[in-house]
Scaffold this active site. Structure first.
Site, PDB file in Angstrom:
ATOM      1  N   CYS A 124       0.088  -8.968  -6.107  1.00 12.91           N
ATOM      2  CA  CYS A 124       1.486  -8.616  -5.845  1.00 12.91           C
ATOM      3  C   CYS A 124       2.268  -9.736  -5.159  1.00 12.91           C
ATOM      4  CB  CYS A 124       1.556  -7.329  -5.023  1.00 12.91           C
ATOM      5  SG  CYS A 124       0.715  -5.927  -5.798  1.00 12.91           S
ATOM      6  N   HIS A 257       8.525  -7.115  -2.079  1.00  9.99           N
ATOM      7  CA  HIS A 257       7.658  -6.526  -3.094  1.00  9.99           C
ATOM      8  C   HIS A 257       7.841  -5.013  -3.062  1.00  9.99           C
ATOM      9  CE1 HIS A 257       4.326  -5.162  -5.372  1.00  9.99           C
ATOM     10  NE2 HIS A 257       3.560  -4.863  -4.340  1.00  9.99           N
ATOM     11  N   ASN A 287       5.417   0.392  -8.514  1.00  8.47           N
ATOM     12  CA  ASN A 287       4.887  -0.909  -8.092  1.00  8.47           C
ATOM     13  C   ASN A 287       4.491  -1.682  -9.344  1.00  8.47           C
ATOM     14  OD1 ASN A 287       3.347  -3.060  -7.188  1.00  8.47           O
ATOM     15  ND2 ASN A 287       2.226  -1.882  -5.653  1.00  8.47           N
TER      16      ASN A 287
END
Length: 330
Positions: A124, A257, A287
């Site tokens: 990520c 993020h 996500n």
């Protein structure tokens, strides 16, 4: 930081993104999971994550397909032709194949020949890592127009019998073009990793002898990730501000993020940033790992929320354990 005729910097000259058409709301996902005996609900997911929906790629759509669509939008936004690109970096944890890199496949699909192309794997945090590498290469004269992409098909590595993880992730791609400039754009960057925590977020399978060894599904210790994430994101944000000679009051927009609304709000609170300055897309995207930051950036730029001249903080945290931040003037 001041510019001079001999200095070379990198600036974001274009942004782009792409989401696969299939949108799955929490209610739709819960209905699918219930058929396999897994219980969840829209209320349960929203309360813990802030996620309302996510997009999943169809089975015949590869990571590179998503990346190419985002790349085309970014190149067009920059006012360039694909052949102007002289560096391609793709941040992904879900590549098309073991090798070659997804970046090389993207290069072929865009009709570009000869420039350097490679993948970055920092989960990520991958897009922040890729931006930092591209910035460094532009500053040294190794590239003039760098295409930096975050692209993921995380739906391929989700265990749909594990409700703590399968509701969190989605597929998508985001991209920026970084171009050489005599005016500072990227002001400061910083990257970190701590492999001691490699087991709290991982997909521990591998391929050997034609078979998958280990577990090919994503595993996560959510509480451990949350605890680490908020602390390291605050620290790296403050460090990057100090490097750039800026204060937290100078941040116009925080583009974190998009993992969990609680982590995002926790980071903003520690930086004393009002929530109105936080770009949030996790509600609609879920996500999307390395794609989440460039996706959110492009959405905000195209909506006119983030404008030229704004100071933007990008920051990510992910498996590895990795984290990093980029401070830039758009």
């Amino acid at each position: 930081m001041t510019s001079s005729s001999s200095a070379r910097y990198s600036r974001v000259s274009g942004t782009g993104s792409y989401l696969p058409p299939k949108r799955l709301s929490n209610a739709q996902l819960a209905e699918q999971l219930a058929a396999d005996g897994v219980e969840t609900s829209d209320e349960w997911i929203i309360a813990r994550t802030g996620i309302k929906a996510r997009h999943f790629a169809e089975a015949d759509v590869a990571c590179s397909d998503l990346a190419v669509e985002a790349a085309r939008h970014a190149i067009e936004s920059a006012g360039l032709a694909a052949t102007d690109i002289d560096l391609i970096i793709v941040a992904t944890s879900t590549p098309d194949m073991v090798f070659p890199s997804t970046a090389c496949i993207v290069q072929r699909k865009l009709g570009i020949v000869g420039c350097a192309a490679f993948d970055v794997q920092a989960v990520c945090s991958g897009f922040v890592y890729a931006m930092t590498v591209a910035d460094s290469m532009i500053r040294t004269g190794a590239a003039r127009h760098a295409l930096v992409i975050g692209a993921e098909v995380f739906s391929r590595i989700l265990d749909f019998k594990d409700r703590t993880t399968c509701v969190l992730f989605g597929d998508g791609a985001g991209a920026v073009v970084l171009s050489a400039s005599d005016t500072p754009g990227i002001l400061a960057t910083e990257l970190h990793a701590d492999g001691r925590h490699s087991d709290i977020l991982c997909t521990p399978g591998t391929v050997s002898g034609g078979q998958v060894l280990g577990d090919p599904f994503l595993k996560m210790d959510g509480q451990a990730v949350f605890k680490l994430a908020v602390g390291v994101l605050e620290d790296v944000a403050r460090s990057v501000l100090a490097k750039a000679g800026r204060a937290q009051e100078d941040i116009d927009w925080l583009v974190p993020h998009q993992a969990n609304i609680r982590i995002m709000h926790g980071t903003a609170k520690k930086l004393k940033l009002p929530l109105e300055k936080v770009v949030v897309t996790v509600d609609e995207h879920g996500n999307t790992s390395a794609a989440s930051i460039p996706l959110a950036l492009d959405v905000a730029v195209r909506a006119g929320t983030i404008k030229p001249g704004d100071t933007v903080m990008l920051e990510g945290v992910g498996g590895g354990f990795t984290w990093g931040a980029v401070l830039l003037d758009l």
